[in-house]
Design an enzyme around this catalytic site. Structure first.
Site, PDB file in Angstrom:
ATOM      1  CG  HIS A  71      -1.949  -0.891   1.309  1.00  0.00           C
ATOM      2  ND1 HIS A  71      -2.132  -1.537   2.490  1.00  0.00           N
ATOM      3  CD2 HIS A  71      -2.888  -1.480   0.632  1.00  0.00           C
ATOM      4  CE1 HIS A  71      -2.931  -2.772   2.434  1.00  0.00           C
ATOM      5  NE2 HIS A  71      -3.427  -2.598   0.980  1.00  0.00           N
ATOM      6  CE  LYS A 108     -11.050  -7.837   0.660  1.00  0.00           C
ATOM      7  NZ  LYS A 108      -9.841  -6.894   0.529  1.00  0.00           N
ATOM      8  NE  ARG A 154      -2.820  -7.455  -4.521  1.00  0.00           N
ATOM      9  CZ  ARG A 154      -3.533  -7.535  -3.526  1.00  0.00           C
ATOM     10  NH1 ARG A 154      -2.831  -7.867  -2.250  1.00  0.00           N
ATOM     11  NH2 ARG A 154      -4.805  -7.442  -3.514  1.00  0.00           N
ATOM     12  CB  SER A 169      -4.105  -6.641   4.315  1.00  0.00           C
ATOM     13  OG  SER A 169      -3.591  -5.293   3.951  1.00  0.00           O
TER      14      SER A 169
HETATM   15  O1  PNS Z   1      -9.451  -3.205   1.054  1.00  0.00           O
HETATM   16  P1  PNS Z   1     -10.506  -3.306  -0.035  1.00  0.00           P
HETATM   17  O2  PNS Z   1     -11.308  -4.611   0.273  1.00  0.00           O
HETATM   18  O3  PNS Z   1     -10.250  -3.352  -1.364  1.00  0.00           O
HETATM   19  O4  PNS Z   1     -11.438  -2.125   0.365  1.00  0.00           O
HETATM   20  C1  PNS Z   1     -12.710  -1.793  -0.325  1.00  0.00           C
HETATM   21  C2  PNS Z   1     -13.386  -0.649  -0.131  1.00  0.00           C
HETATM   22  C3  PNS Z   1     -13.400  -0.600   1.487  1.00  0.00           C
HETATM   23  C4  PNS Z   1     -12.613   0.531  -0.809  1.00  0.00           C
HETATM   24  C5  PNS Z   1     -14.575  -0.738  -0.838  1.00  0.00           C
HETATM   25  O5  PNS Z   1     -15.442  -2.087  -0.339  1.00  0.00           O
HETATM   26  C6  PNS Z   1     -15.342   0.429  -0.590  1.00  0.00           C
HETATM   27  O6  PNS Z   1     -15.334   1.200  -1.395  1.00  0.00           O
HETATM   28  N1  PNS Z   1     -16.271   0.383   0.310  1.00  0.00           N
HETATM   29  C7  PNS Z   1     -17.301   1.323   0.511  1.00  0.00           C
HETATM   30  C8  PNS Z   1     -18.882   1.038   0.055  1.00  0.00           C
HETATM   31  C9  PNS Z   1     -19.030   1.418  -1.417  1.00  0.00           C
HETATM   32  O7  PNS Z   1     -18.945   2.329  -2.052  1.00  0.00           O
HETATM   33  N2  PNS Z   1     -19.370   0.153  -1.984  1.00  0.00           N
HETATM   34  C10 PNS Z   1     -19.670   0.066  -3.394  1.00  0.00           C
HETATM   35  C11 PNS Z   1     -18.761   0.196  -4.173  1.00  0.00           C
HETATM   36  S1  PNS Z   1     -18.981   0.176  -6.023  1.00  0.00           S
END
Ligand code: PNS
Length: 160
Positions: free
Chosen positions: A17, A41, A90, A127
């Protein structure tokens, strides 16, 4: 003023990150690293702990601000007047996972997502793997900062 948001769970933040933050920060006036919650998750650290680790890890990177968000990422971007979302990739699996989110977010508010390829030597760092290896007694100290490593060790010990 150009402002971008790099969102993620960061559970915990890794050198993978941090590589993306460092390489991307210079492309914008400000990069907001935003920790949110992926509802599909399971998490090891709570939101406040993830924020603290991010703040410590990003302290030396110019242009980077760390924030937490709840709700939709597009709403958060609108609230703070951010123009783009940055995501590290990645490989193909990340692309398959990120593409529909980028398309959904663009559909919702028109915000663009910029994909940044991870530095090749960090392409296997995540992670999830860091947590799995650490929880089974492996040495993950080369993948996270000393402060994160300390918290990870303490958290896993408390869970045993
Ligand atoms: O570490 P991750 O799993 O890549 O993080 C994902 C995250 C938290 C960035 C994503 O799940 C997110 O944007 N969540 C907020 C809710 C949201 O906007 N959901 C719709 C996405 S199209």
């Amino acid at each position: 003023m150009t402002r971008a948001v790099c969102p993620g769970s960061f559970d915990p933040v890794t050198y993978g990150h941090l590589d993306i933050f460092r390489r991307t920060a210079g492309l914008f006036d400000e990069l907001v690293v935003a920790t949110g919650t992926n509802i599909s998750k399971s998490r090891l650290f709570d939101p406040e702990e993830r924020l603290e680790m991010l703040r410590e890890a990003c302290a030396g990177i110019p242009n980077v601000t760390v924030m937490g968000f709840t709700g939709l990422i597009v709403d958060f971007c609108r609230e703070i007047d951010a123009h783009a979302i940055v995501k590290g990739l990645r490989g193909g699996n990340d692309y398959e996972y990120e593409l529909p989110m980028a398309q959904m977010n663009a559909h919702l508010t028109g915000i663009e997502t910029i994909f940044v390829p991870t530095t090749a030597s960090l392409g296997y760092v995540s992670s999830s793997l860091v947590k799995e290896v650490a929880s089974l007694g492996g040495d993950v100290s080369e993948f996270v900062t000393p402060a994160v490593h300390e918290r990870l060790t303490a958290k896993l010990a408390a869970r045993r």
